[in-house]
Scaffold this motif. Sequence first.
Motif, PDB file in Angstrom:
ATOM      1  N   TRP A  81      -1.042 -10.876  -6.198  1.00 20.06           N
ATOM      2  CA  TRP A  81      -1.163  -9.933  -7.133  1.00 20.06           C
ATOM      3  C   TRP A  81       0.456  -9.265  -6.687  1.00 20.06           C
ATOM      4  CZ3 TRP A  81      -0.708  -4.519  -5.887  1.00 20.06           C
ATOM      5  CH2 TRP A  81      -1.002  -4.094  -4.474  1.00 20.06           C
ATOM      6  N   ALA A  82       0.765  -8.167  -7.600  1.00 17.48           N
ATOM      7  CA  ALA A  82       2.131  -7.500  -7.208  1.00 17.48           C
ATOM      8  C   ALA A  82       2.043  -6.257  -7.746  1.00 17.48           C
ATOM      9  CB  ALA A  82       3.319  -8.220  -7.742  1.00 17.48           C
ATOM     10  N   THR A  83       2.562  -5.122  -7.425  1.00 22.22           N
ATOM     11  CA  THR A  83       2.696  -3.697  -7.846  1.00 22.22           C
ATOM     12  C   THR A  83       3.100  -3.650  -9.290  1.00 22.22           C
ATOM     13  OG1 THR A  83       4.484  -3.250  -6.543  1.00 22.22           O
ATOM     14  CG2 THR A  83       2.624  -2.714  -5.396  1.00 22.22           C
ATOM     15  N   TRP A  84       4.114  -4.417  -9.538  1.00 29.20           N
ATOM     16  CA  TRP A  84       4.542  -4.480 -10.886  1.00 29.20           C
ATOM     17  C   TRP A  84       3.797  -5.239 -12.047  1.00 29.20           C
ATOM     18  CZ3 TRP A  84       5.140  -9.355 -12.058  1.00 29.20           C
ATOM     19  CH2 TRP A  84       5.377 -10.308 -10.984  1.00 29.20           C
ATOM     20  N   CYS A  85       2.685  -5.886 -11.461  1.00 27.16           N
ATOM     21  CA  CYS A  85       2.192  -6.664 -12.411  1.00 27.16           C
ATOM     22  C   CYS A  85       1.030  -6.118 -13.184  1.00 27.16           C
ATOM     23  CB  CYS A  85       1.644  -7.843 -11.471  1.00 27.16           C
ATOM     24  SG  CYS A  85       0.168  -8.964 -12.172  1.00 27.16           S
ATOM     25  N   ALA A  86       1.117  -5.934 -14.470  1.00 25.00           N
ATOM     26  CA  ALA A  86       0.215  -5.075 -15.367  1.00 25.00           C
ATOM     27  C   ALA A  86      -1.076  -5.726 -15.319  1.00 25.00           C
ATOM     28  CB  ALA A  86       0.809  -5.003 -16.713  1.00 25.00           C
ATOM     29  N   PRO A  87      -1.378  -7.053 -15.543  1.00 25.26           N
ATOM     30  CA  PRO A  87      -2.688  -7.711 -15.407  1.00 25.26           C
ATOM     31  C   PRO A  87      -3.195  -7.725 -14.118  1.00 25.26           C
ATOM     32  CG  PRO A  87      -1.129  -9.236 -16.491  1.00 25.26           C
ATOM     33  CD  PRO A  87      -0.269  -7.997 -16.229  1.00 25.26           C
ATOM     34  N   CYS A  88      -2.501  -7.446 -13.131  1.00 23.29           N
ATOM     35  CA  CYS A  88      -3.335  -7.200 -11.743  1.00 23.29           C
ATOM     36  C   CYS A  88      -3.750  -5.918 -11.777  1.00 23.29           C
ATOM     37  CB  CYS A  88      -2.162  -7.292 -10.584  1.00 23.29           C
ATOM     38  SG  CYS A  88      -1.068  -9.009 -10.858  1.00 23.29           S
ATOM     39  N   ARG A  89      -3.066  -4.888 -12.110  1.00 21.20           N
ATOM     40  CA  ARG A  89      -3.676  -3.781 -12.365  1.00 21.20           C
ATOM     41  C   ARG A  89      -5.076  -3.432 -12.922  1.00 21.20           C
ATOM     42  NH1 ARG A  89      -1.706   1.709 -11.814  1.00 21.20           N
ATOM     43  NH2 ARG A  89       0.308   1.039 -10.933  1.00 21.20           N
ATOM     44  N   LYS A  90      -5.147  -4.358 -14.170  1.00 23.10           N
ATOM     45  CA  LYS A  90      -6.160  -4.236 -14.927  1.00 23.10           C
ATOM     46  C   LYS A  90      -7.343  -5.089 -14.119  1.00 23.10           C
ATOM     47  CE  LYS A  90      -7.888  -6.166 -19.666  1.00 23.10           C
ATOM     48  NZ  LYS A  90      -7.511  -6.812 -20.801  1.00 23.10           N
ATOM     49  N   PRO A 116       8.200  -8.934  -2.445  1.00 19.62           N
ATOM     50  CA  PRO A 116       8.710  -7.580  -1.876  1.00 19.62           C
ATOM     51  C   PRO A 116       7.906  -6.355  -2.411  1.00 19.62           C
ATOM     52  CG  PRO A 116      10.294  -8.192  -3.364  1.00 19.62           C
ATOM     53  CD  PRO A 116       9.385  -9.516  -3.455  1.00 19.62           C
ATOM     54  N   ASN A 117       6.655  -6.165  -1.979  1.00 21.52           N
ATOM     55  CA  ASN A 117       5.887  -4.962  -2.494  1.00 21.52           C
ATOM     56  C   ASN A 117       5.799  -4.032  -1.220  1.00 21.52           C
ATOM     57  OD1 ASN A 117       4.533  -6.026  -4.898  1.00 21.52           O
ATOM     58  ND2 ASN A 117       4.585  -7.715  -3.636  1.00 21.52           N
ATOM     59  N   PRO A 118       6.770  -3.047  -1.199  1.00 18.09           N
ATOM     60  CA  PRO A 118       6.656  -1.939  -0.176  1.00 18.09           C
ATOM     61  C   PRO A 118       5.131  -1.489  -0.065  1.00 18.09           C
ATOM     62  CG  PRO A 118       8.465  -1.526  -1.698  1.00 18.09           C
ATOM     63  CD  PRO A 118       7.385  -2.537  -2.506  1.00 18.09           C
ATOM     64  N   VAL A 119       4.746  -1.198   1.317  1.00  9.33           N
ATOM     65  CA  VAL A 119       3.527  -0.759   1.595  1.00  9.33           C
ATOM     66  C   VAL A 119       3.079   0.620   1.073  1.00  9.33           C
ATOM     67  CG1 VAL A 119       1.960  -0.195   3.391  1.00  9.33           C
ATOM     68  CG2 VAL A 119       3.245  -2.005   3.996  1.00  9.33           C
ATOM     69  N   PRO A 120       3.904   1.665   0.795  1.00  9.88           N
ATOM     70  CA  PRO A 120       3.638   2.915   0.237  1.00  9.88           C
ATOM     71  C   PRO A 120       3.371   2.388  -1.588  1.00  9.88           C
ATOM     72  CG  PRO A 120       5.632   3.238   1.385  1.00  9.88           C
ATOM     73  CD  PRO A 120       5.423   1.574   1.544  1.00  9.88           C
ATOM     74  N   ALA A 121       4.124   1.457  -2.179  1.00 10.17           N
ATOM     75  CA  ALA A 121       3.894   1.230  -3.400  1.00 10.17           C
ATOM     76  C   ALA A 121       2.420   0.501  -3.605  1.00 10.17           C
ATOM     77  CB  ALA A 121       5.002   0.292  -3.998  1.00 10.17           C
ATOM     78  N   MET A 122       2.021  -0.120  -2.656  1.00 10.93           N
ATOM     79  CA  MET A 122       0.736  -0.933  -2.610  1.00 10.93           C
ATOM     80  C   MET A 122      -0.238   0.072  -2.497  1.00 10.93           C
ATOM     81  SD  MET A 122       1.887  -4.149  -0.174  1.00 10.93           S
ATOM     82  CE  MET A 122      -0.126  -4.798   0.183  1.00 10.93           C
ATOM     83  N   GLN A 123       0.040   1.103  -1.434  1.00 12.19           N
ATOM     84  CA  GLN A 123      -1.046   2.028  -1.459  1.00 12.19           C
ATOM     85  C   GLN A 123      -1.307   2.909  -2.607  1.00 12.19           C
ATOM     86  OE1 GLN A 123       0.812   3.700   2.196  1.00 12.19           O
ATOM     87  NE2 GLN A 123      -0.474   2.732   3.538  1.00 12.19           N
ATOM     88  N   ARG A 124      -0.048   3.291  -2.966  1.00 14.51           N
ATOM     89  CA  ARG A 124      -0.195   4.220  -4.505  1.00 14.51           C
ATOM     90  C   ARG A 124      -0.852   3.383  -5.650  1.00 14.51           C
ATOM     91  NH1 ARG A 124       4.590   5.521  -3.735  1.00 14.51           N
ATOM     92  NH2 ARG A 124       5.563   3.947  -5.252  1.00 14.51           N
TER      93      ARG A 124
END
Length: 199
Positions: A81-90, A116-124
């Motif tokens: 997955w990735a933080t920018w991925c909308a289907p991942c969020r779903k 490149p997914n920053p850890v703070p962005a992953m946590q958020r």
Amino acid sequence: MKRLIAAIVYTALGLGAIAAPGAVRAEADIATLEALRDGTMKKLNFHTAPKPAIEGSFLDAGGTSHDMAELRGDVIVLNFWATWCAPCRKEMPMLSALQERFKDRGVRVVTMASGPNPVPAMQRFFEEIGVDNLPLYRDPRQGLSRQFAVLGLPATVILDAEGRELARMVGEADWDSDSAIAILEALAEQPAAPSGDAG
């Protein structure tokens, strides 16, 4: 004449089963698993034989390196997955529910942030969707993603307890559906299948 043909067919089937019991059993197992697919799980593609285990590595949120061998022992639902991925969020909350359902039952959900997914962005990302039971593993240089031939996100690979790839899903799915649960329950109960390279 019909009896003769039937006798020949049954004899051939019997000899085939004796000559290659692993292959016959694998085909039967795959047919059973495929019959359990429904809804979004129809996109789950089973391989004709398990693919060899990948010996790649990845990082945790603290930067410690881990090896794929550490995940062996359970059936693994490996989600890229990735933080920018909308289907991942779903689909992530459904993966979280799946993890909760199968806790200590031989199935584990492993989430792997690809790129490149920053850890703070992953946590958020996890905080915003209310997920707190999945690992913050990451593959920042996409080495593991390339080894698994991940071409788009989300992508989910199901591994057996020996780390061999059994099936693959491209795109989001309802991982907490009755179909997904039935498939994973069946996989958790199955004895190890013979290895192979077919896909």
